[in-house]
Design an enzyme around this catalytic site. Structure first.
Site, PDB file in Angstrom:
ATOM      1  N   MET A  30      59.442 112.170  79.876  1.00 15.85           N
ATOM      2  CA  MET A  30      59.095 110.748  79.732  1.00 15.85           C
ATOM      3  C   MET A  30      59.764 110.170  78.487  1.00 15.85           C
ATOM      4  O   MET A  30      59.395 109.094  78.012  1.00 15.85           O
ATOM      5  CB  MET A  30      57.574 110.580  79.660  1.00 15.85           C
ATOM      6  N   LEU A  33      62.352 111.741  72.908  1.00 17.67           N
ATOM      7  CA  LEU A  33      62.639 113.184  72.892  1.00 17.67           C
ATOM      8  C   LEU A  33      62.379 113.840  71.535  1.00 17.67           C
ATOM      9  O   LEU A  33      62.565 113.220  70.488  1.00 17.67           O
ATOM     10  CB  LEU A  33      64.101 113.413  73.303  1.00 17.67           C
ATOM     11  N   GLU A  35      62.052 118.202  69.755  1.00 18.59           N
ATOM     12  CA  GLU A  35      62.591 119.561  69.911  1.00 18.59           C
ATOM     13  C   GLU A  35      62.034 120.333  71.112  1.00 18.59           C
ATOM     14  O   GLU A  35      62.678 121.234  71.615  1.00 18.59           O
ATOM     15  CB  GLU A  35      62.304 120.378  68.658  1.00 18.59           C
ATOM     16  N   HIS A  37      61.519 119.073  74.104  1.00 23.62           N
ATOM     17  CA  HIS A  37      62.417 118.706  75.208  1.00 23.62           C
ATOM     18  C   HIS A  37      63.775 119.396  75.057  1.00 23.62           C
ATOM     19  O   HIS A  37      64.378 119.856  76.020  1.00 23.62           O
ATOM     20  CB  HIS A  37      62.649 117.191  75.225  1.00 23.62           C
ATOM     21  N   GLN A 148      55.084 124.944  78.616  1.00 22.51           N
ATOM     22  CA  GLN A 148      53.718 125.471  78.711  1.00 22.51           C
ATOM     23  C   GLN A 148      52.737 124.649  77.900  1.00 22.51           C
ATOM     24  O   GLN A 148      51.535 124.835  77.997  1.00 22.51           O
ATOM     25  CB  GLN A 148      53.688 126.925  78.232  1.00 22.51           C
TER      26      GLN A 148
END
Ligand code: AMP
Length: 283
Positions: A30, A33, A35, A37, A148
């Site tokens: 989304m 950005l 780290e 991503h 995660q």
């Protein structure tokens, strides 16, 4: 890197890649950005010929009183960061391009969405599955990369892909954190200076809880330990602290099952989530 904002142009690029036998690594985001991503991109870059990232703040996964309007957006910055990270194609569509009309067909997440964020954000995971299904069909990735940090989302997407035979591989990527342990998140910019300092307690509290569970296998005590630390050391309001089997997201049944200790905490302007997954092999 090329920037594309229509489905038609993206499909051309995808078809070209498929015709020339290239593998496609896909990183849906989304935007705004960070780290976390970038780490997904690093994995995608290492394992595929073509890396496609999408930046789309998906209205379908926000509830009426949630932060869709004020979700942080900065496409210029995102574009620069994506390019630096090695993205080949940045797909940045407008809402009308993705949702031109509503044919009335919906996708409903199953029992995995009855707990954790699904319980406090009704319809959220239906909206996630809606966008993910569309993007998978548009991008046709060989592999798609998910963090995660959003463990429930990851588990539900894995179920969709497995149960409905989507022809791609889902890759799990570990949570990337700030130096003090706070999980990187686009929403961290909404924390006040004081809240930002307090927020590192989330991971410490989860760690304490999971260590206790690892030794004693007592879920209620582990939850209580985690809650106590968050309540004592932060001004946030706990939404949930839960310990469940992973990825089933049901009460842990056997000592061998992997478990997740997950929390969500409301601060003044941001609701933060974090978790640790305890696998059979240790964390
Ligand atoms: P978002 O832009 O927040 O929807 O996140 C896009 C993807 O990045 C999702 O698969 C997230 O799980 C993943 N992600 C977000 N934060 C992190 C993080 N701190 N570490 C690893 N992955 C992350």
């Amino acid at each position: 890197m090329i920037e594309i904002n229509t489905i038609a142009l993206l499909k051309n690029k995808v078809n070209e890649a498929i015709e020339t036998g290239q593998t496609i690594g896909f990183v849906p985001t989304m935007g705004f950005l960070h780290e976390g991503h970038m780490t997904l991109v690093k994995h995608a870059r290492a394992e595929n010929d073509l890396v496609i990232m999408s930046v789309f703040v998906n209205p379908a996964q926000f509830g009426p009183n949630e932060d869709f309007d004020r979700y942080p957006r900065d496409i210029k910055r995102d574009s620069r960061l994506a390019k630096e990270a090695g993205v080949d194609v940045l797909f940045y569509p407008q809402v009308d391009e993705i949702y031109p009309q509503d044919g009335g067909i919906t996708i409903q997440a199953g029992q995995q969405s009855n707990v954790l964020c699904g319980a406090s954000r009704p319809g959220h995971f239906d909206g996630v599955l809606k966008i993910v299904t569309k993007l998978f069909h548009i991008v046709q990735p060989t592999r798609a990369y998910f963090g995660q940090k959003d463990a429930q989302q990851l588990a539900i997407i894995e179920t969709l892909v497995n149960d409905y035979n989507f022809p791609l591989e889902i890759r799990r990527v570990e949570t990337v954190r700030e130096e003090d342990g706070l999980a990187k998140s686009s929403r961290n910019v909404f924390l006040s200076i004081r809240e930002r300092e307090e927020a590192s307690v989330l991971q410490k509290a989860i760690k304490l809880g999971i260590e206790h569970y690892s030794n004693k296998r007592n879920a209620n005590q582990a939850i209580a330990i985690t809650k106590k630390l968050i309540e004592e050391k932060t001004s946030g309001k706990i939404d949930y602290v839960e310990l469940l089997g992973y990825p089933s997201l049901t009460k842990p049944s056997t000592a061998e099952e992997d478990v997740i200790l997950a929390v969500a905490v409301f601060f003044e302007k941001a609701r933060l989530i974090d978790n640790i997954i305890l696998t059979n092999k240790g964390e």
